[in-house]
Each structure stands twice: as C-alpha cells, then as structure tokens.
Write a protein that holds these residues in place. Structure first.
Motif, PDB file in Angstrom:
ATOM      1  N   SER A  91       0.820  -1.218   0.000  1.00 48.08           N
ATOM      2  CA  SER A  91       0.000   0.000   0.000  1.00 48.08           C
ATOM      3  C   SER A  91       0.850   1.262   0.000  1.00 48.08           C
ATOM      4  O   SER A  91       0.469   2.272  -0.606  1.00 48.08           O
ATOM      5  N   VAL A  92       2.019   1.238   0.648  1.00 46.84           N
ATOM      6  CA  VAL A  92       2.876   2.424   0.621  1.00 46.84           C
ATOM      7  C   VAL A  92       3.542   2.566  -0.743  1.00 46.84           C
ATOM      8  O   VAL A  92       3.876   3.675  -1.170  1.00 46.84           O
ATOM      9  N   SER A  93       3.700   1.464  -1.457  1.00 47.90           N
ATOM     10  CA  SER A  93       4.219   1.540  -2.825  1.00 47.90           C
ATOM     11  C   SER A  93       3.217   2.237  -3.738  1.00 47.90           C
ATOM     12  O   SER A  93       3.604   2.940  -4.678  1.00 47.90           O
ATOM     13  N   LEU A  94       1.926   2.054  -3.467  1.00 45.14           N
ATOM     14  CA  LEU A  94       0.885   2.753  -4.220  1.00 45.14           C
ATOM     15  C   LEU A  94       0.774   4.219  -3.825  1.00 45.14           C
ATOM     16  O   LEU A  94       0.342   5.054  -4.617  1.00 45.14           O
ATOM     17  N   THR A  95       1.144   4.534  -2.600  1.00 48.57           N
ATOM     18  CA  THR A  95       0.977   5.878  -2.060  1.00 48.57           C
ATOM     19  C   THR A  95       1.869   6.872  -2.801  1.00 48.57           C
ATOM     20  O   THR A  95       3.074   6.662  -2.942  1.00 48.57           O
ATOM     21  N   GLY A  96       1.267   7.963  -3.253  1.00 48.63           N
ATOM     22  CA  GLY A  96       1.989   8.947  -4.048  1.00 48.63           C
ATOM     23  C   GLY A  96       2.624  10.043  -3.243  1.00 48.63           C
ATOM     24  O   GLY A  96       2.622  11.214  -3.653  1.00 48.63           O
ATOM     25  N   LYS A  97       3.174   9.696  -2.094  1.00 52.09           N
ATOM     26  CA  LYS A  97       3.866  10.659  -1.241  1.00 52.09           C
ATOM     27  C   LYS A  97       5.293  10.154  -1.039  1.00 52.09           C
ATOM     28  O   LYS A  97       5.525   9.247  -0.227  1.00 52.09           O
ATOM     29  N   PRO A  98       6.283  10.707  -1.729  1.00 54.60           N
ATOM     30  CA  PRO A  98       7.651  10.204  -1.640  1.00 54.60           C
ATOM     31  C   PRO A  98       8.198  10.138  -0.216  1.00 54.60           C
ATOM     32  O   PRO A  98       8.946   9.209   0.112  1.00 54.60           O
ATOM     33  N   ALA A  99       7.829  11.086   0.630  1.00 54.96           N
ATOM     34  CA  ALA A  99       8.355  11.094   1.996  1.00 54.96           C
ATOM     35  C   ALA A  99       7.942   9.856   2.777  1.00 54.96           C
ATOM     36  O   ALA A  99       8.671   9.400   3.676  1.00 54.96           O
ATOM     37  N   LEU A 100       6.779   9.300   2.450  1.00 57.74           N
ATOM     38  CA  LEU A 100       6.318   8.082   3.116  1.00 57.74           C
ATOM     39  C   LEU A 100       6.881   6.828   2.458  1.00 57.74           C
ATOM     40  O   LEU A 100       7.079   5.813   3.128  1.00 57.74           O
ATOM     41  N   ARG A 101       7.149   6.904   1.165  1.00 54.24           N
ATOM     42  CA  ARG A 101       7.542   5.721   0.401  1.00 54.24           C
ATOM     43  C   ARG A 101       9.056   5.502   0.344  1.00 54.24           C
ATOM     44  O   ARG A 101       9.540   4.373   0.487  1.00 54.24           O
ATOM     45  N   GLU A 102       9.807   6.577   0.153  1.00 58.22           N
ATOM     46  CA  GLU A 102      11.229   6.436  -0.153  1.00 58.22           C
ATOM     47  C   GLU A 102      12.076   5.839   0.969  1.00 58.22           C
ATOM     48  O   GLU A 102      13.074   5.163   0.679  1.00 58.22           O
ATOM     49  N   PRO A 103      11.743   6.035   2.268  1.00 55.85           N
ATOM     50  CA  PRO A 103      12.556   5.388   3.306  1.00 55.85           C
ATOM     51  C   PRO A 103      12.538   3.862   3.234  1.00 55.85           C
ATOM     52  O   PRO A 103      13.380   3.211   3.873  1.00 55.85           O
ATOM     53  N   PHE A 104      11.600   3.306   2.451  1.00 54.77           N
ATOM     54  CA  PHE A 104      11.460   1.850   2.379  1.00 54.77           C
ATOM     55  C   PHE A 104      11.749   1.305   0.985  1.00 54.77           C
ATOM     56  O   PHE A 104      11.445   0.166   0.675  1.00 54.77           O
ATOM     57  N   ASP A 105      12.343   2.156   0.135  1.00 54.76           N
ATOM     58  CA  ASP A 105      12.722   1.688  -1.197  1.00 54.76           C
ATOM     59  C   ASP A 105      13.715   0.523  -1.104  1.00 54.76           C
ATOM     60  O   ASP A 105      14.489   0.445  -0.144  1.00 54.76           O
ATOM     61  N   PRO A 106      13.710  -0.403  -2.054  1.00 54.40           N
ATOM     62  CA  PRO A 106      12.904  -0.372  -3.273  1.00 54.40           C
ATOM     63  C   PRO A 106      11.442  -0.738  -3.025  1.00 54.40           C
ATOM     64  O   PRO A 106      11.146  -1.712  -2.333  1.00 54.40           O
ATOM     65  N   ALA A 107      10.560   0.068  -3.589  1.00 53.35           N
ATOM     66  CA  ALA A 107       9.133  -0.188  -3.458  1.00 53.35           C
ATOM     67  C   ALA A 107       8.730  -1.335  -4.371  1.00 53.35           C
ATOM     68  O   ALA A 107       9.533  -1.851  -5.154  1.00 53.35           O
ATOM     69  N   LEU A 108       7.474  -1.730  -4.256  1.00 56.53           N
ATOM     70  CA  LEU A 108       6.946  -2.781  -5.112  1.00 56.53           C
ATOM     71  C   LEU A 108       7.105  -2.357  -6.567  1.00 56.53           C
ATOM     72  O   LEU A 108       6.694  -1.251  -6.930  1.00 56.53           O
ATOM     73  N   PRO A 109       7.687  -3.200  -7.416  1.00 60.05           N
ATOM     74  CA  PRO A 109       7.895  -2.794  -8.810  1.00 60.05           C
ATOM     75  C   PRO A 109       6.590  -2.784  -9.596  1.00 60.05           C
ATOM     76  O   PRO A 109       5.596  -3.374  -9.198  1.00 60.05           O
ATOM     77  N   GLY A 110       6.616  -2.082 -10.724  1.00 61.75           N
ATOM     78  CA  GLY A 110       5.480  -2.092 -11.632  1.00 61.75           C
ATOM     79  C   GLY A 110       4.407  -1.092 -11.307  1.00 61.75           C
ATOM     80  O   GLY A 110       3.315  -1.154 -11.876  1.00 61.75           O
ATOM     81  N   ILE A 111       4.687  -0.158 -10.381  1.00 62.52           N
ATOM     82  CA  ILE A 111       3.712   0.880 -10.017  1.00 62.52           C
ATOM     83  C   ILE A 111       4.222   2.220 -10.518  1.00 62.52           C
ATOM     84  O   ILE A 111       5.378   2.577 -10.296  1.00 62.52           O
TER      85      ILE A 111
END
Length: 400
Positions: free
Chosen positions: A150-170
């Motif tokens: 769900s955070v991979s879908l979330t369009g807020k980089p500040a919430l997503r980027e600390p956990f990269d790599p995110a789910l691919p294909g999004i």
C-alpha cells in the motif's frame, strides 16, 4: 454516563510510559482519552472534547452508540473468531449487504481483511491477476496505507522512499485527465484512485475524472479500483463516493467507517473482476471474523435505518456554508463532500489552528500546513455544529 477512570501516574506519567513502551514510529499523543459518548470524548483528566475527526472518519455512529455496543456484546458472548476454515452468519450477511449497498449485485464478491491497508493489498493482488507483468497506475499525493504494497501505491515520496525499493510495476501520475489519457494503454492492469484524497487535505479529483477513467480502463482492459476507505459508508453523502458520478468500478476497497471503530477491511469486486481470484490465492486468519462482521452489520444497518447518509449530505452542506460565512481571512476555500470536509488556508497555519482548537476542547486535524480536515460522526446535529462553529471561530481568531 460512565465515570472517568483516571490512569495511575507513576514517576514520569503516562507520556513517559508511552514514549518508553511504544515503537518510535508512533507520534507523541495529543492526550490520553478515557471514554466517549456520542460526538464527545473525555480525557483522563476529565476534560471534554467535541470530536470532529471521529477517529479519522472511523466512528460513524460516534462513541458508545447503543446499537454497536449491543451487537458486539451479543456476538462476543457466542463466537468471536473461527478462522477462515468456517463460515458464520454475520460474515455472509455483511457480504450480501455490501454487494447490495455498493451495487455490485449478484455478480459481486467480497473479500474481508482487517484494515484499509489489507483491502489495498488485496486490490494490488487483484490487479496482478489482471495482468501480472503490466503496470499499476496510482496518483501523485495519494495515500493508500503503510504496508509495503500500500505504501508503494501511495503517491507521497516522503512516506515511500525510506522503504525503497518499493513494489515494482507501479507508476504515479498527475491527477489530471490529460495525464490519464497520456498514460493508460494496453500495458496497464489497473488504475487505483481515491475519489477524494483525504490525507492530501480532502482534495477532489477534477470534474469528469472518474467518468473518463472508467471509459479508458474499459477500453484497455484495465481495472478501475477505487479506494473508498475514507469516503465510503455514507461519509460523503452517498453510500459510496463513486455513486455520485454514475459509474461502476471493478473493485472498491473499504474499511474505516463500515464498523464504527471495530477493525475490518473489505474489497468488493464487480463483474469480471469477481472471477480473478481462485481458491488459496489470498486469505486472512482474522478477516471476516464474526465479531467484526457483526459490528459492521450493526453500524451499516443503523446508518441506513436512521437516515445518516442523508444526514451527512445535509449537515455537510450546512457546515461548508457556515465555515465560509465565518469570514476569516485565513479560510480560502472549503472542499469535500458530505461530512468529509477540507478547509483550505491561505497561510501555513493549520497545525497552530488544530492545536489551539484542542486546547479549546475541539478535535480537528491538520493533514498538512494549509489544510484542516473535518470528519465528524454521521450522527452530528444542530447542537454539535453550533458548538463547532463557536470553537473553530475562536481557534481561527487566536491564530490569525
């Protein structure tokens, strides 16, 4: 009305206890709440607050509503959990109810989880079943949850980027019809959108967006998956926000207000999307347990029987008009639908306004520096609206 129960205060008090016992991902709490009744809550010191956030659009019937209390009390006296090896009457009843309320009908199917994030995880897997090696589209500045999917879908980089790599294909795109038309093709398995972006400050999509999204996804064989976790269950003045746009999606993710505070999530599928999952491809130990589904049946039944969808529409109109009528130079616009309201501010003063409101005995929310979010219980009436306007006006005046 029950008595206030004061939490024992050892050396350091409850704030220190919280800080030393809770994971660092939890923010410092605003106060410690002890009980609630209707649209009000009380903290451990006995201070009363008018709750215009309702647990972030969760407590649809307010606090300690007798219908919910009775349903949970009766159900837990018989069965609370049976695992997904068995069915229970509340589970089947809720699935049938959600098929009816969403309009999915006989071709609809329901998956139960325990939260909005779990509903989104199910939606991601559904999208993969529609095209395992195709893209999933989501929107910039969207919010869909904090699990890895769900955070991979979330369009807020500040919430997503600390956990990269995110789910691919999004892939994230702008919230415009032009971006939609330029991006959707046969290489897309699904488009996942919130009809109103709650965590962005209650921001609506452009006029005609959902209608065009439905046309394009159908043309290219992609699924239109709506995140109605915050907008569903009557919150926006209709059972679901998409129903105000005359479209039928392929799937809708639900949670928050459907059980009035008891944790539950659901993914409702429509038409061909109902055949994508086969046995064993998704599941949940606690999902659809009899306690949560009995609670949801009681809450949704009361919303329907008490006319609370209509109340949300009417009270929302009243609130938006009254907020604009305050005439504060800080307020630049009022957004949203029903009882999901965003107040746009001309200055980055939302945190200060929210903090001052709390001091005055009013719970509201600042999802960002220039937005105030309101999501009061659907039972809100004249007295609560009048009190809100008094307290909110005082909070504005104190920070202007």
């Amino acid at each position: 009305m029950s008595e206030t129960h004061t939490v024992p205060e050892p050396v350091g008090g409850w704030r220190d206890r919280f800080a030393t016992a809770m994971m660092g991902s939890s923010p410092a709490p605003l106060t410690m709440l002890d009980r609630g009744e209707g649209c009000y809550v009380w903290d451990v010191d006995g201070k009363r607050y008018l709750d215009f956030l309702a647990g972030i659009a969760v407590n649809s019937l307010g606090h300690a509503h007798p219908v919910l209390v009775d349903a949970v009390s009766r159900q837990i006296a018989t069965l609370a959990h049976v695992s997904n090896y068995f069915a229970t009457a509340p589970q089947v009843e809720l699935a049938e109810r959600l098929r009816r309320l969403t309009g999915a009908g006989d071709a609809g199917r329901v998956y139960f989880g325990n939260s909005g994030a779990e509903a989104i995880e199910a939606a991601i897997k559904l999208a993969r079943r529609n095209g395992q090696h195709k893209k999933i589209l989501a929107l910039h500045n969207s919010f869909h949850g904090r699990t890895m999917g769900s955070v991979s879908l979330t369009g807020k980089p500040a919430l997503r980027e600390p956990f990269d790599p995110a789910l691919p294909g999004i892939e994230h795109i702008d919230s415009t019809i032009e971006a939609l038309e330029a991006t959707i093709g046969d290489d897309v398995s699904a488009l996942v959108v919130e009809p109103i972006k709650g965590e962005a400050g209650v921001v609506e999509l452009p006029e005609g967006y959902l209608e065009r999204a439905r046309e394009l996804t159908e043309k290219h064989g992609a699924l239109l998956i709506l995140d109605e976790i915050q907008t569903g269950a009557g919150r926006t003045g209709s059972w679901f926000a998409f129903q105000q746009h005359g479209i039928v999606p392929d799937a809708v993710a639900l949670a928050k207000g459907i059980a009035g505070g008891v944790p539950i999530g659901a993914l409702v599928t429509f038409g061909r999307a109902s055949d994508l999952f086969t046995v064993g491809q998704h599941g949940s130990t606690f999902g659809g347990n009899p306690l949560a589904t009995a609670a949801a049946n009681a809450v949704l039944g009361e919303i329907e029987n008490a006319g609370l969808v209509e109340n949300a529409a009417r009270r929302g109109d009243e609130l938006r008009a009254a907020i604009l009528a305050i005439g504060s130079p800080l307020v630049t616009e009022v957004r949203g639908a029903g009882l999901l309201i965003g107040i746009g501010l001309g200055e980055p003063s939302a945190p200060a306004i929210s903090a001052r409101a709390l001091e005055l005995g009013l719970i509201i929310n600042a999802p960002n520096d220039t937005s105030i979010r309101l999501a009061p219980p659907l039972i809100v009436g004249d007295a609560e609206i009048a009190e809100f306007l008094t307290l909110f006006t005082q909070a504005l005046e104190a920070t202007s």
